[in-house]
Design a protein around this motif. Sequence first.
Motif, PDB file in Angstrom:
ATOM      1  N   LYS A 134       0.832  -1.217   0.000  1.00 34.73           N
ATOM      2  CA  LYS A 134       0.000   0.000   0.000  1.00 34.73           C
ATOM      3  C   LYS A 134       0.861   1.261   0.000  1.00 34.73           C
ATOM      4  CE  LYS A 134      -2.152  -1.004   3.831  1.00 34.73           C
ATOM      5  NZ  LYS A 134      -1.608  -2.358   4.083  1.00 34.73           N
ATOM      6  N   THR A 135       1.804   1.296   0.942  1.00 32.38           N
ATOM      7  CA  THR A 135       2.605   2.511   1.099  1.00 32.38           C
ATOM      8  C   THR A 135       3.506   2.743  -0.098  1.00 32.38           C
ATOM      9  OG1 THR A 135       2.567   2.195   3.501  1.00 32.38           O
ATOM     10  CG2 THR A 135       4.180   3.736   2.626  1.00 32.38           C
ATOM     11  N   THR A 136       4.123   1.683  -0.607  1.00 28.85           N
ATOM     12  CA  THR A 136       4.988   1.834  -1.788  1.00 28.85           C
ATOM     13  C   THR A 136       4.190   2.350  -2.981  1.00 28.85           C
ATOM     14  OG1 THR A 136       6.487   0.086  -1.056  1.00 28.85           O
ATOM     15  CG2 THR A 136       6.479   0.613  -3.404  1.00 28.85           C
ATOM     16  N   THR A 137       3.008   1.768  -3.213  1.00 27.10           N
ATOM     17  CA  THR A 137       2.171   2.209  -4.329  1.00 27.10           C
ATOM     18  C   THR A 137       1.741   3.654  -4.141  1.00 27.10           C
ATOM     19  OG1 THR A 137       1.357  -0.062  -4.561  1.00 27.10           O
ATOM     20  CG2 THR A 137       0.127   1.659  -5.699  1.00 27.10           C
ATOM     21  N   LYS A 138       1.354   3.999  -2.916  1.00 27.36           N
ATOM     22  CA  LYS A 138       0.944   5.382  -2.634  1.00 27.36           C
ATOM     23  C   LYS A 138       2.088   6.355  -2.872  1.00 27.36           C
ATOM     24  CE  LYS A 138       1.426   6.975   1.374  1.00 27.36           C
ATOM     25  NZ  LYS A 138       1.404   7.108   2.839  1.00 27.36           N
ATOM     26  N   GLU A 139       3.272   6.027  -2.360  1.00 27.74           N
ATOM     27  CA  GLU A 139       4.412   6.935  -2.490  1.00 27.74           C
ATOM     28  C   GLU A 139       4.855   7.076  -3.937  1.00 27.74           C
ATOM     29  OE1 GLU A 139       5.680   8.824  -0.149  1.00 27.74           O
ATOM     30  OE2 GLU A 139       4.430   8.021   1.461  1.00 27.74           O
ATOM     31  N   LEU A 140       4.887   5.970  -4.671  1.00 27.22           N
ATOM     32  CA  LEU A 140       5.288   6.027  -6.075  1.00 27.22           C
ATOM     33  C   LEU A 140       4.275   6.807  -6.903  1.00 27.22           C
ATOM     34  CD1 LEU A 140       7.051   5.257  -8.478  1.00 27.22           C
ATOM     35  CD2 LEU A 140       5.845   3.066  -8.580  1.00 27.22           C
ATOM     36  N   LEU A 141       3.008   6.521  -6.722  1.00 27.70           N
ATOM     37  CA  LEU A 141       1.961   7.213  -7.466  1.00 27.70           C
ATOM     38  C   LEU A 141       1.975   8.708  -7.162  1.00 27.70           C
ATOM     39  CD1 LEU A 141      -0.429   6.995  -9.366  1.00 27.70           C
ATOM     40  CD2 LEU A 141      -1.847   6.275  -7.439  1.00 27.70           C
ATOM     41  N   SER A 142       2.142   9.061  -5.887  1.00 26.28           N
ATOM     42  CA  SER A 142       2.207  10.475  -5.505  1.00 26.28           C
ATOM     43  C   SER A 142       3.427  11.150  -6.130  1.00 26.28           C
ATOM     44  CB  SER A 142       2.267  10.607  -3.980  1.00 26.28           C
ATOM     45  OG  SER A 142       1.135  10.040  -3.374  1.00 26.28           O
ATOM     46  N   PHE A 143       4.539  10.430  -6.186  1.00 28.31           N
ATOM     47  CA  PHE A 143       5.780  10.964  -6.753  1.00 28.31           C
ATOM     48  C   PHE A 143       5.604  11.273  -8.236  1.00 28.31           C
ATOM     49  CE2 PHE A 143      10.048  10.300  -8.620  1.00 28.31           C
ATOM     50  CZ  PHE A 143      10.773  11.237  -7.882  1.00 28.31           C
ATOM     51  N   ILE A 144       4.921  10.397  -8.949  1.00 31.88           N
ATOM     52  CA  ILE A 144       4.672  10.637 -10.382  1.00 31.88           C
ATOM     53  C   ILE A 144       3.693  11.793 -10.569  1.00 31.88           C
ATOM     54  CG2 ILE A 144       3.810   9.647 -12.538  1.00 31.88           C
ATOM     55  CD1 ILE A 144       4.588   6.872 -11.392  1.00 31.88           C
ATOM     56  N   LEU A 145       2.583  11.751  -9.845  1.00 33.70           N
ATOM     57  CA  LEU A 145       1.543  12.772 -10.006  1.00 33.70           C
ATOM     58  C   LEU A 145       2.008  14.153  -9.576  1.00 33.70           C
ATOM     59  CD1 LEU A 145      -1.568  10.777  -8.727  1.00 33.70           C
ATOM     60  CD2 LEU A 145      -1.028  11.363 -11.096  1.00 33.70           C
ATOM     61  N   ASN A 146       2.945  14.206  -8.651  1.00 36.03           N
ATOM     62  CA  ASN A 146       3.446  15.484  -8.152  1.00 36.03           C
ATOM     63  C   ASN A 146       4.124  16.297  -9.251  1.00 36.03           C
ATOM     64  OD1 ASN A 146       3.857  17.189  -5.755  1.00 36.03           O
ATOM     65  ND2 ASN A 146       6.021  16.814  -6.113  1.00 36.03           N
TER      66      ASN A 146
END
Length: 418
Positions: free
Chosen positions: A106-118
């Motif tokens: 969960k956390t890895t997916t959240k952090e990666l997705l947020s990093f791309i979207l940012n």
Amino acid sequence: MFLSEIIYILGCEYFIKDKRIKEIKIDSRNLNKGDLFICINNGHNYIEEAVRKKVSAIIVDRDIEYDIDIPIIKVGNTIKALGIISSYIRNKYNGIVIAITGSNGKTTTKELLSFILNNYGKVLKNIGTENNHIGVPKALLKLNNSYNYVVLELGTNHIGEIEYLTNIVKPDYAIITNIGTNHIGYFKSKKNIFKEKISISNKNLIVCGDDKYLKKLNAYKCGINKNNDLIAYDIYEGIDYITFNIYLDKEYKIVFNNPGKHFISDILLAIKVCLDYKIDIDTIIDRISSFKLINKRMTIIKSNNNIIINDCYNASLESIKSGIEYMNNIKEDKVFIIGDILELGKHSKRIHKKINKLLKKENVYTVGNYSKYIKGNPFNNVDELINYLNINKIENKYIYIKGSRRMNLDKIVEYLKK
């Protein structure tokens, strides 16, 4: 937001001169003048501090004896009040909300997705693993329409929590990473965990299709098996990176500068969401290659003559299996330090014994009451192991460290680094 709005949505009868609320907070240490303070659990012990900081109002769920001028709003349950307020804030938001659940990743997916979207807008996410019935609403307290995206991980350790959080978050996209044995002590079976996780489901559901439970769902599937819609192939795992290919309009190579094949499905899930929001694939690939995992997740540390793989952020049978598979690709001498997997209930002994089948003839140290069922050198706690290692030095080894967070294995990491 005005105080009158809060009183109205909570269904309270309170007549007061209205005032604007600066921010809504549940931690007294972060309060400023004009904030609204919601007393969660022992937050009631810090009302005097809130008064000194001149908050606009205080929400409580017990009788308060203080004689103060600041409005005290009493509710039946302040945690439920937090959820109601957060849901109200979410309903006023016009941007995109993505919710992620699953036993691992969960956390890895959240952090990666947020990093791309940012790279494309302002992103609100929950901090660390604050993903429960308090952490998720707390994150939403900061939400306003200046944010382009909201990316939240939803966790659970009892039946009904995901449904409760989903009703608050109301995601436009929902992601389920996998179904594992985390918290099986509360849920009794993986089937019950599956039922709990799919309560996040909505019309835009993306899942890991390699999971034997999730592959049955009517959803977009990502993974390495041929039944998936988005498939990773030509996978290569190095010591500190992985590469694989995907096919869209043509073939693309993905480079993830972190170790562990088990992250592939998390990467694919993030790619799918970004593609749906028309983010350029070349930019997505570039951001993925620049992403670094948060500390204590497959973090490689070179210390003296050893290589430490610090994976002690938390543990489950599935994540330990992934870590052992990664270590099996390393030809050099290896040491495993494995701590207890907690919250398994009556399944604890059986699940820890399963780890024996994953390990080859390795040098294994275990820490805790349950990990003693893993064949190796057993220690009751980290201090015992550190005392042993003071005399019996580990040298010229790859050292993999994994266990539940409450086992405090980071103390061993710090010891080995010195």
